[in-house]
Motif scaffolding. Structure first.
Motif, PDB file in Angstrom:
ATOM      1  N   GLU A 119       2.480  -4.517  -6.409  1.00  0.00           N
ATOM      2  CA  GLU A 119       2.287  -4.637  -4.969  1.00  0.00           C
ATOM      3  C   GLU A 119       3.621  -4.504  -4.242  1.00  0.00           C
ATOM      4  O   GLU A 119       3.752  -3.749  -3.292  1.00  0.00           O
ATOM      5  CB  GLU A 119       1.653  -5.998  -4.676  1.00  0.00           C
ATOM      6  N   CYS A 123       4.381  -1.132  -2.073  1.00  0.00           N
ATOM      7  CA  CYS A 123       4.052  -1.299  -0.657  1.00  0.00           C
ATOM      8  C   CYS A 123       5.076  -0.619   0.212  1.00  0.00           C
ATOM      9  O   CYS A 123       4.927  -0.576   1.418  1.00  0.00           O
ATOM     10  CB  CYS A 123       3.932  -2.768  -0.306  1.00  0.00           C
TER      11      CYS A 123
ATOM     12  N   TYR B  52      -1.910   0.550  -2.478  1.00  0.00           N
ATOM     13  CA  TYR B  52      -1.353  -0.636  -1.850  1.00  0.00           C
ATOM     14  C   TYR B  52      -0.954  -0.255  -0.439  1.00  0.00           C
ATOM     15  O   TYR B  52      -0.173   0.687  -0.251  1.00  0.00           O
ATOM     16  CB  TYR B  52      -0.135  -1.139  -2.615  1.00  0.00           C
TER      17      TYR B  52
END
Lengths: 340, 340
Positions: A119, A123, B52
């Motif tokens: 993540e 991201c 994500y």
DNA sequence: TTGTAGGCGTTATCAT
DNA sequence: ATGATAACGCCTACAA
């Protein structure tokens, strides 16, 4: 809800300076083709308004985030060591203009921490990930590399993937240390501390043990990781008449355990017994007599990794993928000539 | 240059799932009005592609970055303490779903570090800043508060600004500690360590010194910050016949200096002299005998601050602005009854 | 229940 | 030398 007095954007600057946003951008990014006058005027407005370009806008547009996340794993590394490495890396990165994100702890093998790692890395708020105590061969790291992520590892590299950068304490110190221990006159030694507790992996200590045995040192080892057991092992060895009188310590905690056990038994370190440190130890442990050790420096490890990792991010072509940081012999007074 | 296999965006997910980007967004953000079937289908695609959401996109659109920057200043805090606080705060924040950025070091008073601080806080990649060893009264912090920034401080608060959150070791422990020292029978004591070296500021130590003098303890103090001087001061005191035999230590380094000096002089801690710790000390210092101290815990400080700071960011209405963490008496064997 | 459209702040490209 | 424009990925008000 929040009473933000409107953070200025490049449009504000443009309006106040009487130019277009493009020109502001050109000035901010240091392009050449802007006349000195215009540049000065715009910079003045920027200064006056306290304008700082939005990183979100920049990264959205494709710029680097100039941020690296440090993941520390969970494999028995002491909080102290973890914290020291984190701060050291943060300093190195900072010096090169990058920020450091402290990643979550967790077992890289477990599904949920893998998710968290992904993540953060995916991201878009981070350009690379640094893993303390890894090899690059872990499934997760392999995948991330395959996905094109840039990865840094403090540890012994499993294989040299393309965007994998690694650093470790030079394991060649193992022979030197083993020979030094032997030369003191000891024929037996107790190894304290887990080989996993040291960033840089177990290459150095394992090698030390191997060589020591080869050249005739009888090595007893404890695989226990918590501090209590290190202390107990040291106590046990020192209280036995025939116990080892040379204690090899792989981490800070082990060193303390050794000194404490000596004290408790009424033995003087550096006279009645010897304590030798190997690995990533602080140069200035609060001990008396000071520790004799073959040590690698946390800041040096961090510097090497940060320099090469960031260099690669910035597009430098020729970057070393792996570097070994020499272990320096630190002469304290903790080793004495022994007879067993 | 980089061989990124194209990171999937919400548009990709939408296409693959046969819906529009809005629906994907609704699923990602947990909106109710999406039928179970659609939701499942979309989630499956998201999972399969490893999608994500881009934080840049989100924050640009107005969402929180869920990231807090920790600035550590430079005022004599030891790297060790700094690193410990950084890691502690990082853990607390992590537990609440926030990441932690390690801010640059630097004197908050100096122009260039002020610039760097502003840069981080204003570039939009951070929701709040935490300052170790500050009060909130510093010019820079005042300005930031006035600009609507959310600020956390480990230290004694100067005044309760609106978005300022603070935590400190409870200074009420000062009286307890002073009375304890007095009750041991000593009438003189040497204070080792700088009052600035402890996150939480000088309230606790200053108060201790005040009260101790009031109730009849003759306090000698060293204002020197570096470890060498602490050691020298301890050495000097212990080597004098009439020197103080009670050493009050304000930080870890001072504690080590005290023990080392005792050792060097052939004095036994807890018998020939007493060492008392006050403030932010690790519960598990590698010392023998263990340290007796009135101590506050770094993780507790961090937890309190993170909880309230993040609570406020998340829009909670009733949040305490200041909290004091009680100092717990840790009974080691380092204090003995004395006569001077 | 779902899709369309606009805009967050920035910068590369193109046109002037 | 400078301005207009589009696009980065996302969220949400509004329309259907």
């Amino acid at each position: 809800m929040r009473n933000q007095p409107h953070k200025p954007t490049s449009a504000d600057i443009a309006r106040l300076a009487g130019v277009s946003r493009s020109t502001v951008s050109r000035v901010v990014n240091g392009y050449e083709n802007v006349p000195e006058g215009t540049r000065k005027r715009i910079n003045a407005v920027i200064e006056r308004c306290g304008y700082y370009p939005s990183v979100s806008g920049q990264t959205l547009r494709g710029k680097r985030a100039r941020c690296i996340c440090v993941f520390s794993g969970v494999d028995g590394m002491r909080d102290e060591t973890r914290a020291a490495m984190l701060l050291a890396f943060s300093k190195s990165a900072q010096a090169l203009g990058y920020m450091t994100l402290s990643g979550p702890e967790g077992d890289y093998g477990a599904a949920d921490s893998r998710r968290t790692v992904r993540e953060v890395l995916c991201c878009g708020c981070v350009d690379a990930g640094v893993f303390l105590s890894a090899s690059g061969g872990e499934t997760l790291l392999r995948q991330l590399l395959a996905e094109g992520q840039t990865i840094g590892v403090i540890g012994t590299p499993a294989d040299g993937g393309g965007r994998l950068f690694t650093v470790e304490p030079d394991p060649r110190a193992a022979r030197e240390a083993a020979e030094y221990a032997f030369s003191l006159g000891y024929r037996r030694a107790l190894v304290l501390g887990s080989t996993r507790s040291c960033p840089g992996g177990d290459a150095l200590p394992e090698r030390f043990i191997g060589i020591a045995r080869e050249i005739g040192l009888d090595i007893e080892r404890t695989q226990l990781t918590d501090s209590l057991s290190a202390r107990r092992a040291a106590d046990a060895a020192l209280s036995r008449r025939d116990g080892a009188r040379l204690l090899i310590c792989l981490d800070q905690e082990a060193v303390f355990a050794a000194y404490r056990a000596a004290w408790a038994q009424g033995l003087a370190v550096g006279r009645d017994l010897s304590v030798l440190g190997i690995g990533l130890l602080s140069p200035d442990l609060p001990l008396w007599p000071p520790l004799t050790a073959f040590r690698a420096d946390a800041q040096e490890l961090a510097d090497s990794l940060a320099r090469r990792l960031i260099g690669s991010l910035e597009g430098e072509a020729e970057v070393l993928h792996h570097e070994r940081i020499p272990c320096v012999r630190l002469e304290g007074g903790s080793c004495a000539r022994g007879t067993a």
